[in-house]
Design a protein around this motif. Structure first.
Motif, PDB file in Angstrom:
ATOM      1  N   VAL A 180       0.766  -1.152   0.000  1.00 22.22           N
ATOM      2  CA  VAL A 180      -0.054   0.235   0.013  1.00 22.22           C
ATOM      3  C   VAL A 180       0.803   1.049  -0.166  1.00 22.22           C
ATOM      4  N   SER A 214       1.460   5.490  -0.722  1.00 20.50           N
ATOM      5  CA  SER A 214       0.763   6.880  -1.003  1.00 20.50           C
ATOM      6  C   SER A 214       1.701   7.815  -1.419  1.00 20.50           C
ATOM      7  N   ASP A 252      -2.686   5.073  -3.148  1.00 20.09           N
ATOM      8  CA  ASP A 252      -3.378   6.023  -2.498  1.00 20.09           C
ATOM      9  C   ASP A 252      -3.399   7.386  -3.385  1.00 20.09           C
ATOM     10  N   CYS A 253      -4.163   7.886  -4.017  1.00 19.47           N
ATOM     11  CA  CYS A 253      -4.162   8.977  -5.071  1.00 19.47           C
ATOM     12  C   CYS A 253      -4.798  10.151  -3.960  1.00 19.47           C
ATOM     13  N   SER A 254      -5.042  10.032  -2.808  1.00 13.71           N
ATOM     14  CA  SER A 254      -5.584  11.241  -2.235  1.00 13.71           C
ATOM     15  C   SER A 254      -4.534  12.229  -2.180  1.00 13.71           C
ATOM     16  N   ALA A 257      -6.945   4.087  -5.104  1.00 17.70           N
ATOM     17  CA  ALA A 257      -7.716   4.401  -4.009  1.00 17.70           C
ATOM     18  C   ALA A 257      -7.651   5.935  -4.023  1.00 17.70           C
ATOM     19  N   GLN A 258      -9.097   6.407  -3.977  1.00 21.92           N
ATOM     20  CA  GLN A 258      -9.415   7.691  -3.435  1.00 21.92           C
ATOM     21  C   GLN A 258      -8.684   8.828  -4.326  1.00 21.92           C
ATOM     22  N   SER A 318     -11.816   4.375  -1.187  1.00 21.04           N
ATOM     23  CA  SER A 318     -10.686   4.625   0.003  1.00 21.04           C
ATOM     24  C   SER A 318      -9.339   3.689  -0.034  1.00 21.04           C
ATOM     25  N   VAL A 319      -8.740   3.797   0.753  1.00 18.74           N
ATOM     26  CA  VAL A 319      -7.563   3.018   0.905  1.00 18.74           C
ATOM     27  C   VAL A 319      -8.092   1.642   1.605  1.00 18.74           C
TER      28      VAL A 319
END
Length: 713
Positions: free
Chosen positions: A578, A580, A630-632, A662-663, A689-690
């Motif tokens: 995972v 980010s 995680d693309c937030s 995600a996101q 979401s993640v």
């Protein structure tokens, strides 16, 4: 030994997942055992998997839209000041009506909205006292800053009257005091001296001196007209957002460095040396060299006047600052000094006996409106551009400070209009460029000012001098005005006291402050501003390229994923990575994005062994089979960045790695879709979401993992 350690770690992970109730048999756990290429595996006793704590079914973006629907028309929101509120009003209001015309008029003339709600009993006395106090200070400072602008002193009084009156009608800040400003006066004086230089020798007759002054007044008025035109044009284009590019360190370093320029430029007047002003780069050092060379020719009388003036002004300034809360109103040291010096010069005939330079005649009334000479318009606009930027930057930052302090909002675009119109109209009355001022704004707040109505009372004081009290300043020595200039720089020079605190808060902002200050001091105010803005923007770009991609781990007993480096208790499931990436994805960061993902996923050269910190060696490592991105933190992506994501998806597909995004916000997801991402991945690989993506990844690892468990002993 490494194999034994890996086996023990595998047993721990298996035990954690069994305690979490996943219900996976030992023979099916081999796909979840071992180490991954992502660093930072932790030991979490008693760990519970999110798959066994009643967690809802993972939601993809498509499923989320089916449940909650697509985006609909934006509901009506409360009116917002500033550019955002104006744009929303424009989207909603397409037709004209009486009420909407009145709303637009109130937005353009703010007193129409706040004057009906004015608290006459609570605010009037404070506005009267503050306005009169500021008006009294405007008189000596206006004349002093006029000399700094290379124009006769009376034009400083004009600049302390017309702009204040216009801003009262158009400005959105309740506590801003406009008029003559030392930094702008210095920039104006440099441009005026360059356009209308003094003839060699400097021995001019009275008529020649009047002609030279008239030309310089015209040049200064043209600069005010040019800067006003630029700001009105910026308002028409709704460029108030440009104030965000002039960061606080840049503005403070600019004013602090310019204060040093002002101090050095006033040395000839302090010493009674009739020296021409130095222009161009390295002005400060050239002025110091000229003053040191001509020091033996200094006037003892003017040197004495300067020393006595500073001996009075500096302590009074310090008293006003130290006892600000105890004094009902600040001590008007400048006014006292002006009166004492005028009486002393008149009684002692210093102008005739010791050739002390005095202000002379201040014409009564107002000048006739005159359109500035714009024969050299391109050059005037070039000189006006930095003046307009400094005006907007200083005024907006000051207005924002007091708006935040007193809990109201300002409109940066309306501020552009207010200062632009202020400079445009005042230029017709031979005024030089003006803006908000640090000293008088602070004075207005300390004296109890509540609204812009204080500006009207300030104009009344200046008007009384222009109409009736001008002859009383005939014998005022110019050296006293130079001392007023120097003493008014205290607040800007003392901004350097904030540097230790800035160093502790942000080293990068400290570097921006120092680079801007050094550029302003060594080069010039104009070039220093350009260097500061460019360097500030470069630091932002460099920081986006130095952001680290964070490997996330699962927190004990929760479904939360946090950076592994924050705690050794976070667990990373083997085979699941995972990541980010907390920075925009554009052409400047695409190369870094590619290298980081290759490093984490093992997509580089197979024969190259790279040691990973905080994790086991590659010999005992299991390849990544599912990766969650995680693309937030990716707030936007351009075409180059989107193609990089598409290429990553293609390479992951070829390597047998299941990529989950995600996101992603709507803008980024749209850009990726147009770049062809959905030609490689399916909508089932895009999650809201993640946590959803990671839960889906765990399920996939269970279903696709090997059926045997191998433990090395």
């Amino acid at each position: 030994m490494r194999k034994v350690e890996a086996g023990l770690e595998a047993r721990r992970v298996e035990e954690y997942l069994r305690q979490g109730g996943v219900g996976v048999a030992q023979g099916r756990m081999s796909g979840l055992l071992g180490a991954s290429n992502c660093p930072g595996q932790g030991d979490v006793p008693g760990f519970r998997s999110p798959l066994d704590i009643g967690f809802r079914k993972p939601l993809t973006e498509a499923q989320f839209k089916q449940l909650f629907g697509d985006a609909k028309e934006e509901p009506a929101l409360p009116e917002e000041p500033g550019q955002l509120g104006l744009l929303r009003r424009r989207r909603r209001i397409r037709v004209c009506s009486g009420s909407r015309a009145w709303q637009l008029l109130q937005a353009r003339v703010p007193p129409l909205s706040w004057l009906p709600r004015y608290r006459w009993r609570a605010w009037l006395l404070g506005d009267v006292v503050a306005g009169v106090t500021v008006g009294i200070v405007h008189i000596p400072q206006g004349m002093a800053f006029a000399l700094l602008s290379s124009v006769p002193p009376v034009f400083g009084l004009y600049t302390s009257f017309f702009p204040v009156l216009i801003y009262t009608l158009l400005g959105t800040s309740r506590h801003l005091s406009t008029g003559t400003f030392a930094v702008l006066s210095l920039m104006t004086g440099s441009a005026v001296e360059q356009r209308v230089p003094e003839p060699p020798g400097g021995n001019l007759s009275g008529i020649e001196r009047e002609q030279l002054d008239a030309q310089r007044v015209g040049a200064a008025a043209a600069l005010a007209f040019g800067s006003g035109t630029l700001m009105v044009g910026m308002f028409a284009l709704q460029l108030g957002v440009l104030s965000t590019f002039l960061s606080e360190p840049v503005v403070k370093a600019l004013t602090s460095g310019a204060a040093l320029h002002v101090l050095v430029s006033q040395l000839p007047s302090l010493l009674g040396l009739p020296l021409p002003r130095q222009i161009g780069c390295f002005t400060l050092f050239k002025t110091l060299a000229v003053v040191l060379t001509a020091l033996p020719r200094s006037s003892p009388a003017e040197l004495t006047i300067s020393a006595l003036s500073l001996a009075l002004l500096v302590p009074v300034k310090e008293l006003n600052v130290r006892f600000r809360s105890r004094l009902p109103t600040p001590i008007p040291g400048e006014v006292v000094m002006v009166l004492l010096a005028s009486v002393l010069c008149f009684a002692s005939s210093l102008d005739t006996r010791y050739n002390v330079q005095i202000v002379g005649v201040l014409p009564g009334g107002f000048p006739q409106p005159l359109f500035p000479n714009l024969s050299e318009l391109p050059g005037i606009l070039v000189d006006s551009l930095p003046i307009a930027l400094v005006t907007f930057a200083v005024s907006t930052s000051l207005a924002s400070i007091y708006a935040d302090k007193y809990s109201y909002t300002i409109d940066s675009n309306q501020e552009l209009l207010a200062h632009g119109v202020s400079n445009l109209i005042s230029s017709l009355f031979s005024c030089f460029p003006n803006s908000a001022t640090l000293a008088t704004t602070s004075l207005l707040v300390d004296a109890g000012g509540n609204t812009q109505l204080a500006g009207l009372f300030s104009c009344v004081v200046v008007l009384s001098v222009l109409l009736w009290l001008g002859p009383f300043f005939y014998y005022l020595p110019k050296a006293v005005l130079a001392c007023i200039n120097i003493s008014s720089m205290r607040q800007m020079l003392f901004q350097m006291q904030e540097l230790p605190r800035l160093w502790r808060i942000s080293r990068m902002d400290f570097a921006v402050w120092m680079v801007t200050w050094v550029a302003v001091v060594t080069l010039s105010v104009d070039l220093g501003l350009a260097v500061g803005v460019v360097f500030s923007m470069m630091t932002v770009i460099c920081r986006t390229q130095r952001v680290q991609c964070l490997a996330l781990g699962l927190a004990e007993g929760t479904e939360l994923y946090r950076p592994l480096r924050e705690s050794h208790k976070f667990l990373q499931v083997p085979g699941l990575c995972v990541l980010s990436y907390p920075t925009p994805l554009y052409f400047g960061t695409r190369g870094q994005f590619r290298r980081i993902l290759e490093w984490h996923l093992g997509l580089g050269k197979k024969d190259k062994v790279t040691s990973k910190p905080d994790g086991p060696s590659d010999a005992a490592a299991e390849p990544v089979r599912v990766v969650v991105l995680d693309c937030s933190g990716i707030i936007f992506a351009d075409a180059a960045g989107a193609r990089e994501v598409v290429q990553l998806a293609s390479r992951c597909q070829d390597a047998g790695i299941h990529l989950l995004l995600a996101q992603c916000n709507a803008s980024v997801l749209g850009t990726l879709t147009w770049a062809g991402l959905l030609d490689i991945v399916t909508p089932e690989q895009l999650f809201v979401s993640v946590q959803d993506a990671a839960a889906h990844g765990l399920e996939r690892l269970e279903l696709t993992g090997p059926k045997t468990c191998t433990v090395w002993v």
